[in-house]
Design a protein around this motif. Structure first.
Motif, PDB file in Angstrom:
ATOM      1  N   SER A   1       2.162 -62.512  17.276  1.00  0.00           N
ATOM      2  CA  SER A   1       1.255 -61.413  16.950  1.00  0.00           C
ATOM      3  C   SER A   1       0.921 -60.563  18.171  1.00  0.00           C
ATOM      4  O   SER A   1       1.074 -60.975  19.325  1.00  0.00           O
ATOM      5  CB  SER A   1      -0.041 -61.971  16.356  1.00  0.00           C
ATOM      6  N   ALA A   2       0.410 -59.359  17.880  1.00  0.00           N
ATOM      7  CA  ALA A   2      -0.028 -58.462  18.946  1.00  0.00           C
ATOM      8  C   ALA A   2      -1.199 -59.071  19.704  1.00  0.00           C
ATOM      9  O   ALA A   2      -1.291 -58.946  20.936  1.00  0.00           O
ATOM     10  CB  ALA A   2      -0.424 -57.106  18.356  1.00  0.00           C
ATOM     11  N   ASP A   3      -2.104 -59.760  18.996  1.00  0.00           N
ATOM     12  CA  ASP A   3      -3.250 -60.404  19.652  1.00  0.00           C
ATOM     13  C   ASP A   3      -2.779 -61.468  20.640  1.00  0.00           C
ATOM     14  O   ASP A   3      -3.327 -61.589  21.748  1.00  0.00           O
ATOM     15  CB  ASP A   3      -4.179 -61.040  18.616  1.00  0.00           C
ATOM     16  N   THR A   4      -1.778 -62.244  20.245  1.00  0.00           N
ATOM     17  CA  THR A   4      -1.233 -63.271  21.140  1.00  0.00           C
ATOM     18  C   THR A   4      -0.655 -62.627  22.385  1.00  0.00           C
ATOM     19  O   THR A   4      -0.879 -63.101  23.510  1.00  0.00           O
ATOM     20  CB  THR A   4      -0.146 -64.092  20.413  1.00  0.00           C
ATOM     21  N   ALA A   5       0.089 -61.546  22.207  1.00  0.00           N
ATOM     22  CA  ALA A   5       0.688 -60.845  23.347  1.00  0.00           C
ATOM     23  C   ALA A   5      -0.388 -60.291  24.279  1.00  0.00           C
ATOM     24  O   ALA A   5      -0.281 -60.412  25.510  1.00  0.00           O
ATOM     25  CB  ALA A   5       1.588 -59.724  22.849  1.00  0.00           C
ATOM     26  N   GLU A   6      -1.425 -59.713  23.708  1.00  0.00           N
ATOM     27  CA  GLU A   6      -2.490 -59.131  24.527  1.00  0.00           C
ATOM     28  C   GLU A   6      -3.240 -60.207  25.305  1.00  0.00           C
ATOM     29  O   GLU A   6      -3.586 -60.011  26.477  1.00  0.00           O
ATOM     30  CB  GLU A   6      -3.444 -58.340  23.637  1.00  0.00           C
ATOM     31  N   ARG A   7      -3.502 -61.359  24.662  1.00  0.00           N
ATOM     32  CA  ARG A   7      -4.162 -62.454  25.380  1.00  0.00           C
ATOM     33  C   ARG A   7      -3.292 -62.926  26.543  1.00  0.00           C
ATOM     34  O   ARG A   7      -3.783 -63.190  27.638  1.00  0.00           O
ATOM     35  CB  ARG A   7      -4.437 -63.630  24.439  1.00  0.00           C
ATOM     36  N   GLY A   8      -2.003 -63.050  26.287  1.00  0.00           N
ATOM     37  CA  GLY A   8      -1.097 -63.492  27.331  1.00  0.00           C
ATOM     38  C   GLY A   8      -1.035 -62.518  28.500  1.00  0.00           C
ATOM     39  O   GLY A   8      -1.079 -62.929  29.665  1.00  0.00           O
ATOM     40  N   LEU A   9      -0.949 -61.227  28.207  1.00  0.00           N
ATOM     41  CA  LEU A   9      -0.879 -60.215  29.262  1.00  0.00           C
ATOM     42  C   LEU A   9      -2.162 -60.175  30.084  1.00  0.00           C
ATOM     43  O   LEU A   9      -2.119 -60.026  31.313  1.00  0.00           O
ATOM     44  CB  LEU A   9      -0.597 -58.847  28.648  1.00  0.00           C
ATOM     45  N   ARG A  10      -3.321 -60.314  29.425  1.00  0.00           N
ATOM     46  CA  ARG A  10      -4.585 -60.326  30.161  1.00  0.00           C
ATOM     47  C   ARG A  10      -4.650 -61.515  31.109  1.00  0.00           C
ATOM     48  O   ARG A  10      -5.099 -61.395  32.259  1.00  0.00           O
ATOM     49  CB  ARG A  10      -5.771 -60.356  29.185  1.00  0.00           C
ATOM     50  N   GLU A  11      -4.223 -62.674  30.630  1.00  0.00           N
ATOM     51  CA  GLU A  11      -4.248 -63.861  31.479  1.00  0.00           C
ATOM     52  C   GLU A  11      -3.305 -63.702  32.668  1.00  0.00           C
ATOM     53  O   GLU A  11      -3.646 -64.083  33.797  1.00  0.00           O
ATOM     54  CB  GLU A  11      -3.866 -65.102  30.671  1.00  0.00           C
ATOM     55  N   LEU A  12      -2.130 -63.166  32.443  1.00  0.00           N
ATOM     56  CA  LEU A  12      -1.171 -62.975  33.523  1.00  0.00           C
ATOM     57  C   LEU A  12      -1.717 -62.048  34.606  1.00  0.00           C
ATOM     58  O   LEU A  12      -1.493 -62.275  35.805  1.00  0.00           O
ATOM     59  CB  LEU A  12       0.138 -62.411  32.973  1.00  0.00           C
ATOM     60  N   GLN A  13      -2.445 -61.020  34.195  1.00  0.00           N
ATOM     61  CA  GLN A  13      -3.065 -60.129  35.176  1.00  0.00           C
ATOM     62  C   GLN A  13      -4.176 -60.855  35.928  1.00  0.00           C
ATOM     63  O   GLN A  13      -4.319 -60.702  37.150  1.00  0.00           O
ATOM     64  CB  GLN A  13      -3.629 -58.899  34.473  1.00  0.00           C
ATOM     65  N   ARG A  14      -4.928 -61.658  35.219  1.00  0.00           N
ATOM     66  CA  ARG A  14      -6.055 -62.375  35.839  1.00  0.00           C
ATOM     67  C   ARG A  14      -5.585 -63.359  36.892  1.00  0.00           C
ATOM     68  O   ARG A  14      -6.226 -63.495  37.944  1.00  0.00           O
ATOM     69  CB  ARG A  14      -6.866 -63.100  34.749  1.00  0.00           C
ATOM     70  N   ILE A  15      -4.475 -64.049  36.651  1.00  0.00           N
ATOM     71  CA  ILE A  15      -4.012 -65.066  37.592  1.00  0.00           C
ATOM     72  C   ILE A  15      -3.012 -64.517  38.607  1.00  0.00           C
ATOM     73  O   ILE A  15      -2.507 -65.251  39.458  1.00  0.00           O
ATOM     74  CB  ILE A  15      -3.405 -66.279  36.856  1.00  0.00           C
TER      75      ILE A  15
END
Length: 213
Positions: free
Chosen positions: A149-163
């Motif tokens: 899902s788009a929500d899954t992708a967005e959560r993943g991208l946010r985490e990748l930026q955070r770390i």
């Protein structure tokens, strides 16, 4: 009963085991079951050696059932011998890809990102690594392109930026059919040392010193 704790020592031991496996340029590796359990991290959460071994056995069985490995016993010590098979689950012998493959720096494990990263973030990291940098990843296309899902992708991208594994830049782009004629586009970049330039530089340095790529 021997108790296991998730300590710095156990994490360091697991990393050293993985280094040992990676240092062998073969498609097979053999080790006692308890060593496999440590490599998989089973010993960090198990309550006993027997529990850790049982968890490792289940992991190996799942990989075997999916056609990703062959498992056998070898030597007087009856070590567990693992042979890599093709990543498509066909059961064919593993062949190192010659093109269109993802390169992931050993820093991913040395920095222990693998211990804490979520599945959505890991999935999106592999997606970004497989694209040209910078890449545009409209999340509304994720279900069609990758099956999540788009929500899954967005959560993943946010985490990748955070770390600190990727960074995002925004810019304006012409969009004739939009109300304003322009739209905001997100572009994603892989951060060092995981980016292509750093990997190419390290590979060149390694080759000039007479090693194998």
């Amino acid at each position: 009963m021997v108790k296991y704790n998730s300590t710095a020592r156990s994490r360091s031991s697991r990393l050293n085991i993985r280094k040992s496996f990676r240092s062998v340029s073969k498609k097979t590796s053999a080790a006692p079951l308890q060593t496999w359990a440590r490599a998989f991290g089973c010993s960090e959460t198990a309550g006993s050696i027997a529990t850790a071994k049982a968890a490792a056995t289940r992991i190996l069985l799942r990989l075997q059932q999916r056609g990703l490995i062959e498992k056998s016993r070898c030597g007087k010590e009856r070590k567990i011998k693992i042979k890599l098979l093709a990543q498509d689950g066909s059961g064919e012998e593993y062949q190192r890809p010659a093109s269109r493959y993802i390169r992931l720096s050993h820093d991913f494990w040395k920095s222990r990102f693998d211990e804490d990263i979520s599945l959505p973030a890991l999935a999106m990291f592999l997606v970004v690594l497989g694209e040209r940098t910078p890449c545009e990843l409209p999340t509304e296309h994720m279900p069609e392109w990758y099956g999540w899902s788009a929500d899954t992708a967005e959560r993943g991208l946010r985490e990748l930026q955070r770390i600190g594994l990727i960074r995002k830049e925004q810019h304006l782009k012409e969009a004739p059919l939009s109300p304003t004629g322009i739209t905001v586009v997100n572009e994603y970049y892989v951060c060092q040392p995981f980016d292509k330039r750093t990997l190419d530089s390290r590979r060149h340095t390694h080759e000039t010193k007479g090693g194998e790529a």
